[in-house]
Design an enzyme around this catalytic site. Structure first.
Site, mmCIF file in Angstrom:
data_model
loop_
_atom_site.group_PDB
_atom_site.id
_atom_site.type_symbol
_atom_site.label_atom_id
_atom_site.label_comp_id
_atom_site.label_asym_id
_atom_site.label_seq_id
_atom_site.Cartn_x
_atom_site.Cartn_y
_atom_site.Cartn_z
ATOM 1 N N GLY A 17 0.853 -1.191 0.000
ATOM 2 C CA GLY A 17 0.000 0.000 0.000
ATOM 3 C C GLY A 17 0.883 1.232 0.000
ATOM 4 N N LYS A 23 3.803 2.997 9.543
ATOM 5 C CA LYS A 23 4.773 4.041 9.879
ATOM 6 C C LYS A 23 4.151 5.189 10.660
ATOM 7 C CE LYS A 23 7.819 2.945 6.048
ATOM 8 N NZ LYS A 23 6.867 1.941 5.502
ATOM 9 N N GLU A 81 -8.529 -1.912 3.223
ATOM 10 C CA GLU A 81 -7.356 -2.187 4.058
ATOM 11 C C GLU A 81 -7.776 -2.971 5.280
ATOM 12 O OE1 GLU A 81 -4.784 1.166 4.734
ATOM 13 O OE2 GLU A 81 -5.746 2.250 3.082
ATOM 14 N N TYR A 93 3.608 -9.528 2.200
ATOM 15 C CA TYR A 93 3.291 -9.163 0.818
ATOM 16 C C TYR A 93 3.348 -10.404 -0.049
ATOM 17 C CZ TYR A 93 4.229 -4.457 2.458
ATOM 18 O OH TYR A 93 4.200 -3.287 3.163
ATOM 19 N N ARG A 106 -18.802 1.731 11.734
ATOM 20 C CA ARG A 106 -19.158 3.148 11.573
ATOM 21 C C ARG A 106 -18.811 3.619 10.168
ATOM 22 N NH1 ARG A 106 -14.497 6.073 11.370
ATOM 23 N NH2 ARG A 106 -12.645 5.133 12.303
ATOM 24 N N PHE A 111 -10.700 13.272 10.137
ATOM 25 C CA PHE A 111 -10.211 13.591 11.476
ATOM 26 C C PHE A 111 -9.369 14.839 11.394
ATOM 27 C CE2 PHE A 111 -11.211 9.148 11.512
ATOM 28 C CZ PHE A 111 -11.872 9.018 12.720
#
Length: 157
Positions: A17, A23, A81, A93, A106, A111
């Site tokens: 991705g 990270k 994801e 992977y 939800r 954000f």
């Protein structure tokens, strides 16, 4: 349109991705290839879901999944994801990820800070754990879907 398609069974290869999940957020996610994402029902609601996930022929773990639009791609491509609630020693992977999406938590939302995003994800994870302990959800963990046919070699494992 969130619940109509559930439980939703899906399997596909894990691709790289954007490297943001682990990270920036400390929450690694597995991304499906475009073909798999495109095979999802077009009217499935975006948002956060929970369910079960299994890498290759490994154990079945609880997971949280986000289905959403990636602003990076100017909203052309939907991304799916999966965050598996388990610590893996190495990335996977190229492995086959099998998932069953069981329920909806939800809708997607924006954000105002990384911190509020991270705390929302942690709440989603707690909610997923609670839901998946319910007997009607627990039984899907044992579904035959998670047993890849014997002799199916995935990445020489």
């Amino acid at each position: 349109g969130a619940m109509r398609h559930l439980p939703y069974f899906c399997r596909g290869e894990v691709v790289k991705g954007f490297g943001r999940g682990s990270k920036e957020l400390g929450i690694p996610t597995a991304n499906f290839s475009e073909q798999v994402v495109e095979s999802f029902p077009p009217d499935i609601s975006t948002g956060i879901y929970y369910g079960w996930a299994c890498v290759g022929n490994g154990d079945v773990h609880k997971m949280v999944l986000s289905i959403g639009w990636n602003p990076f791609y100017k909203n052309i491509k939907k991304s799916v994801e999966t965050h598996i609630i388990h610590t893996f020693k190495e990335d996977f992977y190229g492995e086959i990820l099998s998932i069953v999406i069981v329920g909806y938590i939800r809708p997607e939302k924006n954000f105002d800070s990384l911190d509020s995003l991270i705390s929302a994800i942690h709440e989603d994870i707690e909610e997923a754990k609670r839901q998946l302990d319910l007997p009607e959800h627990l039984k899907l963990k044992e579904d035959n879907f998670f047993h890849l046919p014997e002799g199916k070699i995935v990445n020489n494992h």
